[in-house]
Design an enzyme around this catalytic site. Sequence first.
Site: not given
Length: 223
Positions: A65, A108, A90, A14, A142
């Site tokens: 983080r 996706h 990730r 991609n 999410e």
Amino acid sequence: MLNVGVLASGRGTNLQAILDACARGEIPARVAVVVSDNPAAPALERARRAGVPAVFVDPRGRKKREFEAEISRILKEHGVELVCLAGYMRVLGRAFLEEWEGRVLNIHPSLLPAFPGLEAQRQAWEYGVKVAGCTVHFVVPEVDAGPIVLQAAVPVLGDDTPETLAGRILEQEHRIYPEAIRLYAEGRLRIEGRRVIILPPAAERDEDRREEEMRWGNGVGRS
Ligand code: GRF
């Protein structure tokens, strides 16, 4: 020219489609940097071959983080305005996504919201759907759940295997990801709740405005 930063963990087809579309002048964007969490990712090599800075950021032995803060720093250092996940394996944390809100896209390999998560093409094949496909969406905390920009449908054929189906879906990914980036670069995407509105090209918008002004005069007659 929109500066795009790509995050990729693997083979990078991609990424290649995006690099090629930029090189052909099809999208008013350039890939400013490619970042990977995997030092052996072929995506890094593809970037170098295209003359794009390729940076490995080591995720081992550090907090998520901090790791993502370093990625963010590198993206900003390269003037990135839009982040594209292309096979980045990730899940991005809230802090990163808050900082880049509305400026992160992902591709996706399913027609979301069906088959989120890993091996989406195999999930679709095993479920027995007759139509599979792929989705470009904005990224929210999410997983695979953000507002949808573009989708492409791919029929599932009787003699498909998960691999042949994945191959045909991938062809569509390579088409719609650069297209979505083009729309973003042209300022034509507006997020309204779950919905992404695709605005007409700027020239048409100007035309509409001129017509409107002709009809009403320059502000005269408007309440
Ligand atoms: C693609 O199938 C993409 O939809 C998914 O990960 C895969 C990445 O492939 N998110 P590549 O590295 O771009 O070839």
